[in-house]
Design a protein around this motif. Structure first.
Motif, PDB file in Angstrom:
ATOM      1  N   ALA A  30      42.666 -25.366  -3.895  1.00 22.20           N
ATOM      2  CA  ALA A  30      43.079 -24.487  -4.984  1.00 22.20           C
ATOM      3  C   ALA A  30      42.822 -23.017  -4.667  1.00 22.20           C
ATOM      4  N   ASP A  31      41.599 -22.719  -4.225  1.00 25.42           N
ATOM      5  CA  ASP A  31      41.168 -21.323  -4.116  1.00 25.42           C
ATOM      6  C   ASP A  31      41.433 -20.698  -2.763  1.00 25.42           C
ATOM      7  N   GLY A  32      41.590 -21.526  -1.723  1.00 20.42           N
ATOM      8  CA  GLY A  32      41.808 -21.001  -0.395  1.00 20.42           C
ATOM      9  C   GLY A  32      40.510 -20.560   0.256  1.00 20.42           C
ATOM     10  N   ALA A  33      40.642 -19.980   1.437  1.00 17.91           N
ATOM     11  CA  ALA A  33      39.509 -19.468   2.199  1.00 17.91           C
ATOM     12  C   ALA A  33      39.935 -18.148   2.825  1.00 17.91           C
ATOM     13  N   ARG A  34      38.984 -17.468   3.441  1.00 20.88           N
ATOM     14  CA  ARG A  34      39.297 -16.173   4.027  1.00 20.88           C
ATOM     15  C   ARG A  34      40.436 -16.311   5.033  1.00 20.88           C
ATOM     16  N   GLY A  35      41.503 -15.570   4.796  1.00 20.92           N
ATOM     17  CA  GLY A  35      42.653 -15.604   5.692  1.00 20.92           C
ATOM     18  C   GLY A  35      43.582 -16.781   5.484  1.00 20.92           C
ATOM     19  N   ALA A  36      43.274 -17.629   4.507  1.00 20.56           N
ATOM     20  CA  ALA A  36      44.102 -18.812   4.274  1.00 20.56           C
ATOM     21  C   ALA A  36      44.233 -19.026   2.764  1.00 20.56           C
ATOM     22  N   PRO A  37      45.353 -18.641   2.155  1.00 24.61           N
ATOM     23  CA  PRO A  37      45.502 -18.773   0.708  1.00 24.61           C
ATOM     24  C   PRO A  37      45.597 -20.225   0.275  1.00 24.61           C
ATOM     25  N   GLY A  38      45.103 -20.512  -0.923  1.00 22.19           N
ATOM     26  CA  GLY A  38      45.191 -21.849  -1.482  1.00 22.19           C
ATOM     27  C   GLY A  38      46.479 -22.066  -2.240  1.00 22.19           C
TER      28      GLY A  38
ATOM     29  N   TYR B 179      40.037 -34.771 -11.137  1.00 20.01           N
ATOM     30  CA  TYR B 179      39.440 -33.473 -10.817  1.00 20.01           C
ATOM     31  C   TYR B 179      40.421 -32.384 -11.232  1.00 20.01           C
ATOM     32  N   SER B 180      39.926 -31.374 -11.925  1.00 23.41           N
ATOM     33  CA  SER B 180      40.768 -30.212 -12.199  1.00 23.41           C
ATOM     34  C   SER B 180      40.040 -28.967 -11.729  1.00 23.41           C
ATOM     35  N   VAL B 181      40.787 -28.112 -11.042  1.00 21.64           N
ATOM     36  CA  VAL B 181      40.277 -26.803 -10.642  1.00 21.64           C
ATOM     37  C   VAL B 181      41.167 -25.793 -11.335  1.00 21.64           C
ATOM     38  N   ALA B 182      40.744 -25.377 -12.516  1.00 26.79           N
ATOM     39  CA  ALA B 182      41.576 -24.523 -13.370  1.00 26.79           C
ATOM     40  C   ALA B 182      40.711 -23.935 -14.472  1.00 26.79           C
ATOM     41  N   ARG B 183      41.058 -22.746 -14.896  1.00 23.59           N
ATOM     42  CA  ARG B 183      40.289 -22.113 -15.973  1.00 23.59           C
ATOM     43  C   ARG B 183      40.562 -22.772 -17.313  1.00 23.59           C
ATOM     44  N   GLY B 184      41.788 -23.187 -17.533  1.00 24.98           N
ATOM     45  CA  GLY B 184      42.093 -23.918 -18.758  1.00 24.98           C
ATOM     46  C   GLY B 184      42.124 -23.080 -20.014  1.00 24.98           C
TER      47      GLY B 184
ATOM     48  N   TYR C  39      35.055 -24.558 -14.394  1.00 34.93           N
ATOM     49  CA  TYR C  39      36.282 -24.275 -13.646  1.00 34.93           C
ATOM     50  C   TYR C  39      36.651 -25.456 -12.762  1.00 34.93           C
ATOM     51  N   ALA C  40      35.673 -26.020 -12.068  1.00 33.97           N
ATOM     52  CA  ALA C  40      35.894 -27.217 -11.250  1.00 33.97           C
ATOM     53  C   ALA C  40      35.250 -28.386 -11.987  1.00 33.97           C
ATOM     54  N   LYS C  41      36.082 -29.257 -12.526  1.00 32.10           N
ATOM     55  CA  LYS C  41      35.608 -30.330 -13.400  1.00 32.10           C
ATOM     56  C   LYS C  41      36.016 -31.691 -12.844  1.00 32.10           C
ATOM     57  N   ARG C  42      35.093 -32.651 -12.988  1.00 33.03           N
ATOM     58  CA  ARG C  42      35.381 -34.028 -12.585  1.00 33.03           C
ATOM     59  C   ARG C  42      35.054 -34.962 -13.731  1.00 33.03           C
TER      60      ARG C  42
ATOM     61  N   PRO D 107      35.538 -23.465   6.275  1.00 30.78           N
ATOM     62  CA  PRO D 107      36.535 -23.673   5.209  1.00 30.78           C
ATOM     63  C   PRO D 107      37.958 -23.303   5.611  1.00 30.78           C
ATOM     64  N   ALA D 108      38.130 -22.273   6.412  1.00 28.78           N
ATOM     65  CA  ALA D 108      39.491 -21.864   6.771  1.00 28.78           C
ATOM     66  C   ALA D 108      40.181 -22.941   7.597  1.00 28.78           C
ATOM     67  N   LYS D 109      39.480 -23.507   8.587  1.00 25.30           N
ATOM     68  CA  LYS D 109      40.073 -24.581   9.379  1.00 25.30           C
ATOM     69  C   LYS D 109      40.333 -25.815   8.509  1.00 25.30           C
ATOM     70  N   ALA D 110      39.375 -26.116   7.629  1.00 24.63           N
ATOM     71  CA  ALA D 110      39.537 -27.270   6.749  1.00 24.63           C
ATOM     72  C   ALA D 110      40.787 -27.123   5.894  1.00 24.63           C
ATOM     73  N   LEU D 111      41.031 -25.923   5.379  1.00 30.92           N
ATOM     74  CA  LEU D 111      42.199 -25.704   4.533  1.00 30.92           C
ATOM     75  C   LEU D 111      43.498 -25.824   5.333  1.00 30.92           C
ATOM     76  N   ARG D 112      43.513 -25.242   6.523  1.00 31.82           N
ATOM     77  CA  ARG D 112      44.732 -25.323   7.329  1.00 31.82           C
ATOM     78  C   ARG D 112      45.039 -26.766   7.723  1.00 31.82           C
TER      79      ARG D 112
END
Length: 461
Positions: free
Chosen positions: A243-251, A268-273, A289-292, A447-452
């Motif tokens: 949802a949020d991304g990492a440095r150099g890698a948008p979510g 799971y929701s990642v949202a302000r709601g 914000y991050a709810k399970r 996190p950046a590699k994980a996101l990509r």
């Protein structure tokens, strides 16, 4: 030379192993072997690693660097105790779920002797004791602390996250007991304000340092780097990263993730709601914000009777059709796999979609028109997820379904239930390679590699 990283998930049924090539940011292999939590958990791990080695050149150093998560032996079982069900008890429940726990019981107000015995019989891994805002009511949390201190069997670990003014007296109550008592900041220091992160951190620390030992996973520490967190916590970390991304890698932006399993359906929701209905006021506790949430009655195999009952009500089945439908459910119960028969496939699709629909209905917020002497007002409870644009499906009943898009349609807003604030027009994705837990574990270090990596393997449908 490739930078191979291995990630393990110790499940109650299977031990999974995932290998990533971090240089190429690619999935090399995912394998699984039957878990051996009832004997020696390292046996299942060795088999999984052997299977991994058949396709990936895994060295001893790669194995020693491996990091794991676990839901073995029933996962992290917790009980939450608070003052008022809608406030401190609920705050504790939200904190425990966010840390990856399975809630096996909740208690509010002053515990009775019967409840004390019930709690002892539950034998949770951790009891989370909350109650009172800072400087507020001390009587209830002190009473409940006294009841806990009397339980020398059944309660080994207690996290105290209540009224800070009661701490010294609580310490005195637990002095001399054999219980491991950990203190942290109040989960609700002021009325209506949550502080979940300090509690989450203490839960994870306890899980790593003590709970994994109790579940026999300590035996694998000589083989791999260690167990970092409960499996649901790793999945939540993956959801936040996507949802949020990492440095150099948008979510991808705010999202909803539905994981349908044989025993539970996790959402799971990642949202302000925040409210989207004009003039709506928010009631109840603020949502994280991050709810399970975990629905223990909506697993597709262990809870077929519940889902069949929901289906009968939703479809308004008459006696003859109901009997035929229940016969198909019985066949699914014995098959315990993805059916090939067309009628059974249709039945499983119906049940899978209902599991998703019911779980998301419970997770999402609601809005209601309230009439008062001052006029009409819209009141929202929980998260407004109507503007969430990404829904991710995980778990066998979704991923291996004959029609995963139909299954995930259960997560979408319905005009005949406008008060349930579910996503209105989302894109659908699948964790088709079953790697969300590994992505969540990798996100802790890179996190950046994980996101990509996860962006490569999320399958849009």
């Amino acid at each position: 030379m490739s930078d191979i990283r291995i990630f393990i998930d110790f499940g109650s049924t299977f031990t999974k192993a995932v290998a990533f090539d971090l240089d190429k940011e690619a999935l090399l292999a995912r394998v699984q072997a039957p878990s051996t939590v009832d004997t020696d958990v390292s046996l299942g791990l060795r088999e999984a690693l052997d299977r991994l080695g058949e396709t990936v050149p895994v060295g001893d150093e790669d194995i020693r660097r491996a990091v794991a998560c676990s839901s073995a032996a029933g996962g992290l079982r917790m009980v939450c105790i608070g003052l008022v069900p809608e406030y401190t008890t609920e705050a504790g429940r939200l904190a425990a779920l966010g840390a990856g726990a399975k809630i096996v019981g909740t208690f509010s107000y002053e515990m009775t002797r019967d409840e004390q015995e019930e709690l002892a019989a539950l034998a949770p891994d951790i009891v989370l004791l909350t109650g009172g805002t800072d400087g507020g009511n001390k009587k209830t949390i002190l009473h409940n602390a006294r009841m806990l201190s009397e339980l020398q069997n059944g309660v080994k670990n207690v996290i105290v996250a209540g009224n800070k003014s009661a701490r010294n007296e609580i310490e005195a109550l637990f002095a001399g007991t054999r219980q491991n008592v950990v203190y942290t900041k109040n989960v609700m220091p002021e009325f209506g304000r949550l502080a979940l992160d300090p509690v989450n951190e203490k839960i994870r620390e306890l899980f790593i340092s003590r709970i994994t030992d109790a579940k026999g996973i300590s035996r694998v520490r000589e083989m791999i780097g260690g167990v970092a967190m409960p499996t649901p916590s790793a999945v939540l970390e993956a959801a936040k990263l996507i949802a949020d991304g990492a440095r150099g890698a948008p979510g991808l932006g705010e999202l909803l993730l539905v994981d349908v399993g044989g025993a539970t359906t996790d959402v799971y929701s990642v949202a302000r709601g925040a409210p989207t209905k004009e003039g709506a006021a928010v009631a109840g506790l603020p949502e994280p914000y991050a709810k399970r949430t975990v629905e223990g009655d909506l697993g597709l195999f262990h809870n077929l009777d519940t889902l069949s009952g929901i289906a009968a009500q939703a479809e308004d089945l008459y006696d003859d059709r109901k009997a035929a439908f229940e016969a198909k459910v019985e066949k699914l119960r014995s098959a315990r796999s993805i059916p090939e028969d067309a009628d059974l496939t249709e039945c499983q699709l119906t049940l899978s979609q209902l599991a998703v629909k019911t779980a998301v209905d419970r997770h999402a917020g609601t809005v209601k028109l309230v009439v008062t002497t001052s006029g009409e007002f819209w009141v929202q409870r929980g998260k407004d997820l109507t503007q969430v644009k990404t829904v991710i499906g995980a778990g066998g009943p979704v991923v291996f379904s004959a029609d995963p898009r139909r299954v995930l349609a259960g997560a979408v807003y319905r005009g005949d239930a406008p008060h349930i604030l579910k996503p209105k027009a989302p894109r659908f994705y699948l964790d088709s390679r079953y790697i969300l837990f590994a992505v969540g574990l990798l996100a802790q270090s890179d996190p950046a590699k994980a996101l990509r990596i996860i962006k490569k393997y999320l399958q849009e449908i």
